[in-house]
Design a protein around this motif. Structure first.
Motif, PDB file in Angstrom:
ATOM      1  N   MET A 132       0.939  -1.119   0.000  1.00  0.00           N
ATOM      2  CA  MET A 132      -0.061   0.203  -0.025  1.00  0.00           C
ATOM      3  C   MET A 132       1.110   1.351   0.161  1.00  0.00           C
ATOM      4  N   PRO A 133       0.575   2.352  -0.721  1.00  0.00           N
ATOM      5  CA  PRO A 133       1.276   3.608  -0.900  1.00  0.00           C
ATOM      6  C   PRO A 133       1.261   4.173   0.481  1.00  0.00           C
ATOM      7  N   GLU A 134       2.384   4.376   1.138  1.00  0.00           N
ATOM      8  CA  GLU A 134       2.310   5.042   2.355  1.00  0.00           C
ATOM      9  C   GLU A 134       2.829   6.359   2.120  1.00  0.00           C
ATOM     10  N   LEU A 135       3.143   7.284   3.194  1.00  0.00           N
ATOM     11  CA  LEU A 135       3.714   8.736   3.031  1.00  0.00           C
ATOM     12  C   LEU A 135       4.701   8.737   2.095  1.00  0.00           C
ATOM     13  N   PRO A 136       5.560   7.938   2.303  1.00  0.00           N
ATOM     14  CA  PRO A 136       7.031   8.052   1.105  1.00  0.00           C
ATOM     15  C   PRO A 136       6.509   8.054  -0.378  1.00  0.00           C
ATOM     16  N   ALA A 137       5.740   6.918  -0.399  1.00  0.00           N
ATOM     17  CA  ALA A 137       5.377   6.813  -1.714  1.00  0.00           C
ATOM     18  C   ALA A 137       4.475   7.684  -2.296  1.00  0.00           C
ATOM     19  N   VAL A 138       3.494   8.515  -1.584  1.00  0.00           N
ATOM     20  CA  VAL A 138       2.716   9.255  -1.864  1.00  0.00           C
ATOM     21  C   VAL A 138       3.477  10.616  -2.230  1.00  0.00           C
ATOM     22  N   GLU A 139       4.495  10.853  -1.276  1.00  0.00           N
ATOM     23  CA  GLU A 139       5.214  12.116  -1.634  1.00  0.00           C
ATOM     24  C   GLU A 139       5.940  11.980  -2.758  1.00  0.00           C
ATOM     25  N   ARG A 140       6.481  10.893  -3.357  1.00  0.00           N
ATOM     26  CA  ARG A 140       7.225  10.497  -4.474  1.00  0.00           C
ATOM     27  C   ARG A 140       6.161  10.878  -5.662  1.00  0.00           C
ATOM     28  N   ALA A 141       4.857  10.277  -5.614  1.00  0.00           N
ATOM     29  CA  ALA A 141       3.714  10.622  -6.554  1.00  0.00           C
ATOM     30  C   ALA A 141       3.619  12.159  -6.822  1.00  0.00           C
ATOM     31  N   ARG A 142       3.466  12.870  -5.491  1.00  0.00           N
ATOM     32  CA  ARG A 142       3.381  14.296  -5.421  1.00  0.00           C
ATOM     33  C   ARG A 142       4.609  15.057  -6.283  1.00  0.00           C
ATOM     34  N   LYS A 143       5.773  14.752  -5.913  1.00  0.00           N
ATOM     35  CA  LYS A 143       6.898  15.138  -6.578  1.00  0.00           C
ATOM     36  C   LYS A 143       7.218  14.944  -8.180  1.00  0.00           C
ATOM     37  N   LEU A 144       6.460  13.736  -8.667  1.00  0.00           N
ATOM     38  CA  LEU A 144       6.480  13.328 -10.172  1.00  0.00           C
ATOM     39  C   LEU A 144       5.614  14.468 -10.721  1.00  0.00           C
ATOM     40  N   ILE A 145       4.613  14.912 -10.246  1.00  0.00           N
ATOM     41  CA  ILE A 145       3.710  15.778 -10.735  1.00  0.00           C
ATOM     42  C   ILE A 145       4.002  17.237 -10.516  1.00  0.00           C
ATOM     43  N   HIS A 146       4.950  17.481  -9.545  1.00  0.00           N
ATOM     44  CA  HIS A 146       5.426  18.771  -9.418  1.00  0.00           C
ATOM     45  C   HIS A 146       6.328  19.009 -10.099  1.00  0.00           C
ATOM     46  N   GLU A 147       7.204  18.278 -10.503  1.00  0.00           N
ATOM     47  CA  GLU A 147       8.590  18.335 -11.604  1.00  0.00           C
ATOM     48  C   GLU A 147       8.274  18.315 -12.708  1.00  0.00           C
ATOM     49  N   ASN A 148       7.095  17.665 -13.254  1.00  0.00           N
ATOM     50  CA  ASN A 148       6.857  17.568 -14.538  1.00  0.00           C
ATOM     51  C   ASN A 148       5.894  18.618 -15.121  1.00  0.00           C
ATOM     52  N   PHE A 149       4.807  18.987 -14.114  1.00  0.00           N
ATOM     53  CA  PHE A 149       3.702  19.790 -14.749  1.00  0.00           C
ATOM     54  C   PHE A 149       3.543  21.143 -13.990  1.00  0.00           C
ATOM     55  N   LEU A 150       4.372  21.598 -13.128  1.00  0.00           N
ATOM     56  CA  LEU A 150       4.128  22.824 -12.754  1.00  0.00           C
ATOM     57  C   LEU A 150       4.240  23.992 -13.650  1.00  0.00           C
ATOM     58  N   GLY A 151       3.319  24.796 -13.512  1.00  0.00           N
ATOM     59  CA  GLY A 151       3.127  26.062 -14.428  1.00  0.00           C
ATOM     60  C   GLY A 151       2.395  25.484 -15.778  1.00  0.00           C
ATOM     61  N   LYS A 152       2.031  24.467 -15.789  1.00  0.00           N
ATOM     62  CA  LYS A 152       1.421  23.987 -17.193  1.00  0.00           C
ATOM     63  C   LYS A 152      -0.117  24.074 -17.301  1.00  0.00           C
ATOM     64  N   THR A 153      -0.614  24.373 -18.050  1.00  0.00           N
ATOM     65  CA  THR A 153      -2.005  24.471 -18.281  1.00  0.00           C
ATOM     66  C   THR A 153      -2.842  23.225 -18.876  1.00  0.00           C
ATOM     67  N   ILE A 154      -4.032  23.005 -18.181  1.00  0.00           N
ATOM     68  CA  ILE A 154      -4.789  21.869 -18.724  1.00  0.00           C
ATOM     69  C   ILE A 154      -5.511  22.127 -20.058  1.00  0.00           C
ATOM     70  N   THR A 155      -5.396  21.385 -20.968  1.00  0.00           N
ATOM     71  CA  THR A 155      -6.129  21.568 -22.084  1.00  0.00           C
ATOM     72  C   THR A 155      -7.007  20.538 -22.681  1.00  0.00           C
ATOM     73  N   GLN A 156      -6.940  19.331 -22.138  1.00  0.00           N
ATOM     74  CA  GLN A 156      -8.038  18.396 -21.959  1.00  0.00           C
ATOM     75  C   GLN A 156      -8.059  17.250 -20.716  1.00  0.00           C
ATOM     76  N   VAL A 157      -9.333  16.918 -20.499  1.00  0.00           N
ATOM     77  CA  VAL A 157      -9.754  15.767 -19.548  1.00  0.00           C
ATOM     78  C   VAL A 157     -10.331  15.055 -19.968  1.00  0.00           C
ATOM     79  N   VAL A 158     -10.135  13.682 -19.765  1.00  0.00           N
ATOM     80  CA  VAL A 158     -10.797  12.530 -20.304  1.00  0.00           C
ATOM     81  C   VAL A 158     -10.801  11.602 -18.879  1.00  0.00           C
TER      82      VAL A 158
END
Length: 389
Positions: A1-27
């Motif tokens: 089960m993802p616990e705090l360290p794994a959840v922090e890894r998921a957050r960082k993955l999004i932060h480092e790759n998409f910060l400042g980006k604008t959403i153009t489509q949602v499915v």
């Protein structure tokens, strides 16, 4: 089960790759269980919004948009995030590797203005997806969480006070997200092992030294796991983490630590707990004395069951001439002794004879202590033996 360290890894993955980006489509895909207090179609409101920050409290992380609402995400047991064209995240219990896109068990896919895509997946549907307007920190579910060991660890004094308010197994308290947000099963087991505390130890019987050890290990275990980006292969070699996953595998029926200490598995607080009995011992007034004695006998003899352990201990006691109270049952004081003969005492003033069918008190059957009961029993013996003359 993802616990705090794994959840922090998921957050960082999004932060480092998409910060400042604008959403153009949602499915999205419809799922009335995973989408909580919102519908999947509500995610269309994110189109045109910019990701300005990310955050996390315990096992919950969130995406802050330049305009609300804000996605608040919980991975549950098998939730994860994926970026198109990149390897999936690996967990001890499962993997998110998938060559297809969208990946298996996807719930939503968000496309950003750089044409990169982010997916949320959940195989067992125990995760939760929410949309929250306003400050996510002062609204459920985040407002219901306890301290975060990385972001808001209390002082030792407050930590001790929070424990003192409860009366439950310490493992159950560590898993309570309203107490320590982000601690899951393997982290709780690791904290307890490193602190040398049994998971079933009642919170109101913990010593100040044990509470301090729990306080220090809670910070150390989680900070270390976050430092290594939740990669278990990089965790310290003396951690229980490396040896707790063998339960149930035929080849690993006997799980041991590197020093030969056995790892046993018991259910505590409703969860399976990995325990090293040689260093994690129950103590205190609330501990079941009977259970503790049984466990100690089994461990001392090296037998698998209490019955065989008692047989071994009894045989050893008789052979060595050191009879152990736990192994040999002694006769009760004052019990009937067949063919007992009275001892004659030279005292003509006594005229008491034992009646037929009544218990005969014989010499050697009186408990030699200083209590009033013993003194009165001694007087009756003397009286009875004197009259026999």
């Amino acid at each position: 089960m993802p616990e705090l360290p794994a959840v922090e890894r998921a957050r960082k993955l999004i932060h480092e790759n998409f910060l400042g980006k604008t959403i153009t489509q949602v499915v999205t895909i419809e799922d009335a269980i995973v989408y909580h207090e919102c519908q999947n179609t509500h995610f269309e409101e994110l189109v045109g919004k910019k990701l300005v920050d990310t955050g996390r409290r315990g096992k919950i992380f969130y995406l802050l948009m330049d305009e609300g609402p804000n996605p608040v995400l919980h991975l549950g047991m098998t939730g994860s995030v994926r970026i198109k064209g990149e390897p999936g995240l690996e967990y001890m219990d499962f993997s998110t590797e998938d060559d297809n896109w969208p990946p298996k068990y996807w719930k939503f896919v968000i496309r950003f203005d750089d044409d990169r895509e982010l997916a949320f997946t959940d195989a067992r549907r125990l995760g939760r997806i929410r949309l929250v307007d306003g400050d996510v920190l002062i609204q459920p579910p985040i407002s219901e969480l306890g301290f975060d060991p990385i972001l808001s660890m209390p002082t030792l004094e407050l930590f001790s006070d929070l424990i003192a308010r409860r009366n439950c197994p310490i493992k159950a308290l560590l898993l309570d997200q309203s107490f320590s947000a982000g601690v899951g099963n393997w982290i709780a087991d690791e904290i307890l092992y490193q602190a040398r505390v049994h998971p079933a130890q009642r919170t109101n019987t913990l010593t100040p030294a044990e509470i301090k050890a729990l306080y220090e290990q809670t910070q150390f275990i989680i900070k270390t796991a976050v430092k290594f980006n939740a990669d278990g292969n990089q965790f310290p070699v003396d951690w229980l983490y490396h040896f707790r996953w063998g339960r149930g595998r035929k080849k690993d029926r006997g799980v041991e630590m590197p020093d030969g200490s056995s790892v046993v598995f018991e259910t505590v607080g409703g969860r399976t707990s990995a325990i090293v009995p040689s260093v994690q011992k129950l103590h205190g007034a609330n501990t079941s004395e009977k259970s503790a004695i049984k466990k100690e006998i089994v461990e001392d003899t090296g037998e698998a069951s209490l019955r065989s352990a008692l047989k071994k201990r009894t045989k050893s006691a008789v052979t060595d001439g050191d009879v152990n109270d736990a192994a040999v049952k002694r006769p009760k004081t004052g019990s009937r002794i067949k063919d007992a003969k009275p001892v004659i005492v030279d005292d003509p003033t006594l005229d008491i004879r034992p009646k037929r069918g009544k218990r005969v008190i014989a010499e050697g059957n009186v408990n030699n202590d200083d209590s009033g009961v013993a003194r009165r029993r001694s007087a009756r013996v003397a009286a009875a033996n004197g009259k026999q003359r």
